[in-house]
Design an enzyme around this catalytic site. Structure first.
Site, PDB file in Angstrom:
ATOM      1  N   GLU A 166     -22.672  42.828  76.585  1.00 26.31           N
ATOM      2  CA  GLU A 166     -23.038  41.957  75.458  1.00 26.31           C
ATOM      3  C   GLU A 166     -21.872  41.121  74.935  1.00 26.31           C
ATOM      4  OE1 GLU A 166     -25.274  44.013  72.452  1.00 26.31           O
ATOM      5  OE2 GLU A 166     -27.000  44.177  73.768  1.00 26.31           O
ATOM      6  N   GLU A 371     -30.567  48.042  78.936  1.00 23.81           N
ATOM      7  CA  GLU A 371     -30.915  48.664  77.650  1.00 23.81           C
ATOM      8  C   GLU A 371     -32.270  48.153  77.197  1.00 23.81           C
ATOM      9  OE1 GLU A 371     -28.008  48.429  74.485  1.00 23.81           O
ATOM     10  OE2 GLU A 371     -26.351  48.575  75.913  1.00 23.81           O
TER      11      GLU A 371
HETATM   12  C1  BG6 Z   1     -26.786  46.898  72.115  1.00 23.78           C
HETATM   13  C2  BG6 Z   1     -25.519  47.605  72.446  1.00 23.78           C
HETATM   14  O1  BG6 Z   1     -26.436  45.845  71.263  1.00 23.78           O
HETATM   15  O2  BG6 Z   1     -27.761  47.509  71.372  1.00 23.78           O
HETATM   16  C3  BG6 Z   1     -25.505  49.082  72.123  1.00 23.78           C
HETATM   17  O3  BG6 Z   1     -25.108  47.380  73.757  1.00 23.78           O
HETATM   18  C4  BG6 Z   1     -26.278  49.307  70.835  1.00 23.78           C
HETATM   19  O4  BG6 Z   1     -24.173  49.485  72.067  1.00 23.78           O
HETATM   20  C5  BG6 Z   1     -27.718  48.900  71.074  1.00 23.78           C
HETATM   21  O5  BG6 Z   1     -26.209  50.605  70.357  1.00 23.78           O
HETATM   22  C6  BG6 Z   1     -28.646  49.120  69.905  1.00 23.78           C
HETATM   23  O6  BG6 Z   1     -28.111  48.547  68.752  1.00 23.78           O
HETATM   24  P1  BG6 Z   1     -27.962  49.403  67.421  1.00 23.78           P
HETATM   25  O7  BG6 Z   1     -27.210  48.539  66.480  1.00 23.78           O
HETATM   26  O8  BG6 Z   1     -29.334  49.687  66.968  1.00 23.78           O
HETATM   27  O9  BG6 Z   1     -27.233  50.633  67.830  1.00 23.78           O
END
Ligand code: BG6
Length: 471
Positions: A166, A371
């Site tokens: 990211e 993700e």
């Molecule tokens: C992505 C990241 O932005 O989203 C992760 O790569 C992150 O590190 C995930 O944890 C979810 O975001 P958040 O802020 O809900 O943890």
């Protein structure tokens, strides 16, 4: 569109799950690890620090055993740069090297394919102190040396590599560059300079990976929120197009085509933010194309026009963590058609189909979802198991979207849900859980850190067993 038949997931589809070092490992000061910008981050005191996290550093064997039992085909995790090089460069820390050797061996012995993120937000504070980190060109060599060390050390077992997680969220969040959050408008200029250095560094790492890792494949792990024009007004459509170019495609165009797209270039030039580009930079990017494109997808956003007015001049940006409104460019508004998580992330599985198709058509690289997941407040019940039906519903819909995109021609390597076990959220501590596996701790009370399988764990196990037949 509706189609007559829908293709099944391919037999070699990588069903996976994800994590990131600083969010799950803990042991923040153990075995010679150096400090990262995440360790330095001044968290809101109501939110836990990264000291213990999910204690994966000490419990990785148990965690990998759970992954094996779930049937995971892939585990995507990141290496903490500061465990390998505590200062970011210079002396190697043998205990850090050994930890990842052991972790990778455990993963491989469990029959799981490791997918390694070289750098996921936890940039070495040492490099910030030495020369300002990513905003200085010296950062390129230090990243490439670190990546080369990883390829030489782990490349016999790790065949899938992710350059930078990211990058857009590093560019736009000053603290992830080791800077304070003050004067964010000026920090945007530095962010885009850092962006250029990261793109050159990633291209050089791709070259090294191809030289050093037999059968190795490497690509960026980008974030991609699907964007929509809020109405059918041509002005909204234009604002949407601009937002797509300067928020979604700008890094990928550099990574995959070695070019600053026209809209992004003009955006930077008008604001005196175009970075210094040296001879060879663009050629290096062009010559070292990624093998695949990984992306993280959680939500979509609705985009409206945002005309200049008497109070705003070009370059006035408002931020909600990320840029959310800039007069003369675009603004993010609420989408009335979608439900949202407790944190306002608009849930949109159709957006994942659209995002996948757009990425496939623009770059023609196999896709890997690194993700996708549903964050929620959860508490283990007095009796029975945690029934996280909302998460199951979210993941089922998003996996179906992947299937639809594949049906229309997009190639996919795999899908990694975020996250395998509960871990510390980027900005919301331990209260925002994403895991298939519950970790028994609260924000400030470590309890026993016991691992407990949620309903989604059993659901995913079954999905993998059937190769997604019922999705
Ligand atoms: C992505 C990241 O932005 O989203 C992760 O790569 C992150 O590190 C995930 O944890 C979810 O975001 P958040 O802020 O809900 O943890």
């Amino acid at each position: 569109m509706q189609t007559k038949r829908i293709k099944e997931f391919p037999e070699n589809f990588l069903w996976g799950a994800s994590s990131a070092s600083f969010q799950c490992e803990g042991a923040a000061h153990e075995d010679g690890k150096g400090l990262s910008v995440m360790d330095m981050r001044k968290q809101d005191p109501s939110i836990c620090d990264f000291e213990v996290a999910s204690d994966h550093y000490h419990r990785y064997k148990e965690d990998i055993a759970l992954m094996k039992e779930c049937g995971l085909k892939a585990y995507r995790f990141s290496i903490a740069w500061t465990r390998i090089f505590p200062e970011g460069n210079g002396e190697v820390n043998p205990r850090g090297v050994e930890f990842y050797n052991n972790l990778i061996n455990e993963i491989v012995q469990a029959g799981i394919t490791p997918i390694v993120t070289i750098y996921h937000f936890d940039y070495p504070q040492g490099l910030v102190d030495q020369y300002g980190g990513w905003t200085d060109r010296r950062s390129i060599d230090d990243y490439v040396n670190y990546a080369e060390f990883l390829f030489r050390t782990y490349g016999d077992r790790v065949k899938y590599w992710l350059t930078i997680n990211e990058q857009d969220h590093v560019v736009h969040m000053p603290y992830r560059l080791g800077m304070s959050d003050e004067n964010r408008r000026e920090k945007e200029r530095l962010g885009f300079l850092a962006n250029h250095h990261m793109c050159v560094a990633a291209a050089k790492a791709i070259q090294k990976c191809h030289e050093l890792v037999p059968d190795g494949k490497i690509g960026p792990a980008t974030c991609f929120d699907m964007l929509y024009p809020t109405t059918n007004s041509p002005a909204d459509a234009l604002a949407w197009l601009d937002a797509m170019e300067i928020r979604n495609y700008y890094i990928l165009d550099l990574n995959c085509k070695g070019e600053y797209n026209g809209t992004f270039r003009k955006y930077l030039e008008d604001r005196d933010m175009f970075p210094e580009v040296l001879d060879g930079d663009m050629e290096c990017m062009k010559a070292n194309r990624p093998d695949f494109l990984a992306f993280n997808y959680y939500a979509s956003k609705s985009i409206s026009a945002c005309p200049l007015d008497d109070e705003h001049e070009i370059g006035d940006i408002e931020f909600q963590l990320l840029p959310s409104r800039e007069a003369g460019v675009y603004q993010v508004v609420k989408n009335q058609n979608l439900n949202a998580t407790l944190w306002g992330w608009e849930i949109d599985d159709i957006g994942l189909q659209s995002a996948s198709r757009l990425l496939w058509e623009r770059y023609r690289l196999p896709l890997l979802i690194t993700e996708n997941g549903f964050g929620n407040v959860e508490k283990w019940p007095e009796e029975g198991i945690l029934e996280d039906d909302d998460r199951i519903d979210y993941l089922t819909r998003h996996l179906h979207a992947v299937k639809e995109a594949m049906n229309l021609g997009a190639e996919f390597i795999g899908f990694c849900c975020w996250s395998f076990m509960d871990l510390i959220s980027g900005h919301s501590g331990f209260s925002k859980r994403y895991g298939l596996v519950y970790v028994n701790r609260t924000e400030h009370d470590l309890l026993d850190l016991e691992r407990r399988k949620k309903k989604s764990y059993y659901w995913y196990k079954n999905v993998i067993l059937n190769n997604g037949k019922d999705i």
